[in-house]
Design an enzyme around this catalytic site. Structure first.
Site, PDB file in Angstrom:
ATOM      1  N   SER A   1      20.881  21.308  12.454  1.00 35.36           N
ATOM      2  CA  SER A   1      21.148  19.910  12.814  1.00 35.36           C
ATOM      3  C   SER A   1      19.966  19.250  13.513  1.00 35.36           C
ATOM      4  O   SER A   1      19.995  18.045  13.761  1.00 35.36           O
ATOM      5  CB  SER A   1      22.388  19.830  13.708  1.00 35.36           C
TER       6      SER A   1
ATOM      7  N   HIS B   1       0.838  -1.195   0.000  1.00 38.76           N
ATOM      8  CA  HIS B   1       0.000   0.000   0.000  1.00 38.76           C
ATOM      9  C   HIS B   1       0.878   1.253   0.000  1.00 38.76           C
ATOM     10  O   HIS B   1       2.050   1.202   0.376  1.00 38.76           O
ATOM     11  CB  HIS B   1      -0.908   0.016   1.235  1.00 38.76           C
TER      12      HIS B   1
END
Length: 707
Positions: free
Chosen positions: A506, A83
């Site tokens: 980050s 799916h």
């Protein structure tokens, strides 16, 4: 694709779609309840599992060319278990944006690629408890329950309208009697009776008309208040992602569309509709006078409608363009006012003025096009009206000359025809308003149809202790955006002081946003005291988490009101204690009004460092068990920072503290330092431990700052 049967992608899809609709889901519990044979969720069990989460689901068969008309995201179901989630359809480019459950990444498919994967089965998903459900969708149907709610008032309006129409029917009959009877037979006594009766009718007509306007304005004002209150409550309940993905000016422009709806509700449009509904009574009397003249009026009505229908699509496009340009102007204006210090400091006022002039010229031009088209529409209506009048005059005169109609009957007929045509013309002339309201409802629907943060069914847990766990966290802000956090596993103990450092981008701040439940991770869990935040009430959580950002916003209130914002009834002693911890008490005491000093819009009356210290006091005053400093001291001068660092032991006592900083000296005394790089934790340890590794990223960053 051959390996799809080995992994339950249906369960993963349910987890993602539930999180999209702000519905809590525990994958292990779903698997235990519905995957009884351990082979994964089949179609029937998947639908049952979704319904158990209060999701509204419906399996349908759709051809590819109909997919752009369905509500997305939706789950494309495949027999082989591979799916995928369909998130966007671009029919112009023949492309499809999907979320690949196997790769756990978004993909753009060409038409041929999508046709190869699509098997015709798709599952539509909506939240029952949120406004994304069809029954709660904001459009014109939203006003139906409001009308039902105030049906008594509207019934009173209808009754008054019936009497008004009866009075409007009596007046032409009086004129007919005067023309055909009184003037011919010189009946002064009859004239006096009719004059008195007509005066009574006029007085009652004026009173009833004013009463109807008052009742109608009263009811529509209540609907307006209800809609305005709902709009503001819904706006504040929207998740952070809604505001981060839209310009402020766009949101403000959409909210201001409420004015257009208000003007439409309180204007003449709806009363004209009521008048038009009773026109069948006039048609019956007019038919009695002259079927031929009545047919002329009847045939003119489709002409009015056809002309309006012809104009409306063009008008709607031009109104849409006008709104878009107005939203651009609004956004640019907000941006310019917000950034006025930068604009003046860089002396770029001429450039900004040029941009504004161009945008304003575009908006005025768009508005002029709307006015021209609206004028053409109104003149077309006038042309139809004048043409019908000429035809009626010519035909009516022939009927009077031939003896089929008396002069009084002709005058009465024209007065009755005016009672029918007048509301039709008014409706046709305000068709522009209706088109504008249609656009306003659509624009406002962007706000009201956006799912809010889910509070229904969430757990309001006891007072938290401060244990935080990130378990297998994977997160991105949008399905088609890069991964921000990848495979984050981190445990923070109660009372621990944690420093988080790393390069810009980050993922440091994103980590703290997950703690505040501003977002739900794509994969994994964020736990506080062992409780999954996806299942927790956001308000319960945020009341116990104190946050200080780099750029904090103060409200245009007094200092004491800003510090005690979350608890206005707080004692002055607690406010002063928090201010002392934040190093703000001394400068506040020197102000003329002290703690009652109004700080101005966004704290404009204070310096950056002063605003920051008040923000720190605001975060501390509720004694939160978890405290987050996100570059909180970067805007402080060294003296203010020294006061904060000196009080840091008192600030951190009994709390779990997370400090995000680029200035590494701020976190060197932390119990543990987490180093992040490109969304991953690459190093962790104490300050000296990390420096002992010369090749570490922390050592590199520390060396740069030392130099």
């Amino acid at each position: 694709m051959d390996s799809c049967h080995k992994i339950d992608y249906g369960l993963y899809a349910l987890e993602i779609l539930a999180q999209y609709h702000n519905v809590s889901v525990n994958p292990e519990e779903i698997k235990h309840r519905f995957d009884t044979d351990g082979t994964g969720l089949g179609l029937t069990s998947w639908l049952l599992a979704a319904k158990s989460l209060e999701l509204k689901v419906k399996q349908v068969k759709k051809t590819i060319d109909r997919l752009n008309f369905i509500s997305l995201p939706a789950l494309v179901w495949r027999e082989d278990g591979c799916h995928f989630i369909l998130t966007k359809v671009s029919k112009e480019a023949n492309r499809y944006l999907i979320f690949d459950l196997e790769q756990r990444n978004p993909r753009v498919l060409e038409q041929s690629e999508f046709e190869a994967l699509y098997q015709g089965h798709i599952i539509l998903i909506a939240s029952r408890s949120s406004v994304t459900g069809k029954l709660a969708k904001f459009d014109f149907t939203w006003f139906i329950p409001a009308i039902i709610k105030y049906r008594k008032i509207f019934i009173e309006t209808l009754v008054v309208s019936v009497f008004l129409q009866l009075f409007a029917l009596i007046t032409p009959l009086f004129f007919q009697v005067v023309m055909d009877k009184v003037l011919v037979h010189r009946g002064f006594s009859t004239l006096n009776v009719i004059t008195v009766a007509l005066s009574v009718v006029v007085v009652f007509e004026i009173i009833l008309s004013g009463l109807r306007t008052y009742i109608f304005a009263h009811s529509t004002s209540r609907i307006d208040v209800e809609l305005g209150a709902k709009l503001f409550r819904h706006l504040l309940a929207l998740p952070i992602s809604y505001f981060e993905s839209r310009r402020v000016g766009d949101t403000v422009a959409r909210v201001r569309e409420l004015d257009q709806i208000r003007n439409f509700l309180t204007g003449q449009a709806l009363t004209s509709v009521l008048d038009l509904l009773f026109s069948f009574i006039f048609f019956a009397v007019m038919w009695y006078y002259s079927p031929k003249l009545t047919l002329v009026i009847l045939f003119s009505l489709p002409c009015y409608a056809a002309w309006s229908v012809f104009i409306s699509p063009i008008l709607r496009r031009r109104l849409d363009d006008k709104f878009s340009r107005n939203a651009d102007n609004q956004s640019f204006l907000v941006e310019s006012v917000t950034a006025i210090n930068t604009i003046k400091a860089m002396a770029v006022s001429p450039q900004m003025t040029n941009i504004w002039d161009k945008q304003l010229a575009g908006y005025v031009a768009a508005g002029f096009k709307v006015t021209v088209l609206a004028t053409i529409g109104q003149q077309g209506i006038q042309l139809i009206q004048k043409t019908v009048m000429i035809i009626n005059l010519w035909l009516g005169a022939h009927l009077v000359i031939s003896g089929d109609l008396s002069i009084g009957q002709l005058i009465a007929f024209n007065m009755l025809a005016g009672q029918i045509v007048a509301p039709v013309i008014r409706l046709a002339q305000i068709w522009q308003d209706f088109q504008q309201v249609g656009i306003s409802v659509t624009r406002l629907g962007d706000v009201l149809n956006s799912p809010t943060e889910s509070y229904h069914g969430k757990l309001a847990l006891p007072e938290i202790n401060g244990d935080i766990t990130f378990r297998n966290i994977r997160f991105r802000y949008k399905p088609d955006s890069p991964v921000i956090l990848d495979n984050i596993n981190l445990s923070i103990k109660q009372g621990e002081v944690i420093g988080i450092v790393g390069r810009s981008g980050s993922g440091k701040s994103t980590l703290t946003k997950l703690i505040q439940r501003f977002y739900i991770p794509e994969n994994g869990q964020v736990l506080i005291d062992g409780h999954d935040l996806a299942l927790a009430d956001p308000n319960w959580l945020r009341r116990q988490v104190g946050v200080v950002l780099q750029d904090n916003v103060l409200l245009n209130r007094s200092i004491i009101d800003n510090i005690s914002l979350a608890n206005p009834g707080m004692s002055v002693e607690k406010v002063i204690y928090a201010a002392k911890l934040a190093g703000a008490h001394d400068f506040i005491s020197e102000l003329r009004e002290g703690y009652n000093t109004i700080v101005g819009e966004q704290g404009a009356g204070l310096s950056g460092g002063q605003r920051q210290r008040i923000a720190i006091a605001r975060a501390l005053v509720n004694n939160p068990k978890i405290l987050i400093f996100d570059e909180a001291t970067s805007a402080l001068d060294y003296e203010s920072e020294h006061v904060i660092m000196r009080n840091m032991h008192k600030i951190c006592k009994g709390r779990t503290v997370i400090i995000i900083a680029h200035r590494l000296s701020t976190v060197k005394n932390a119990d543990r330092i987490i180093v992040m790089e490109k969304g991953k934790i690459v190093e962790q340890g104490k300050h000296k431990e990390l420096l002992s590794e010369p090749e570490s990223l922390y050592s590199y960053l520390y060396q740069l700052q030392s130099d």
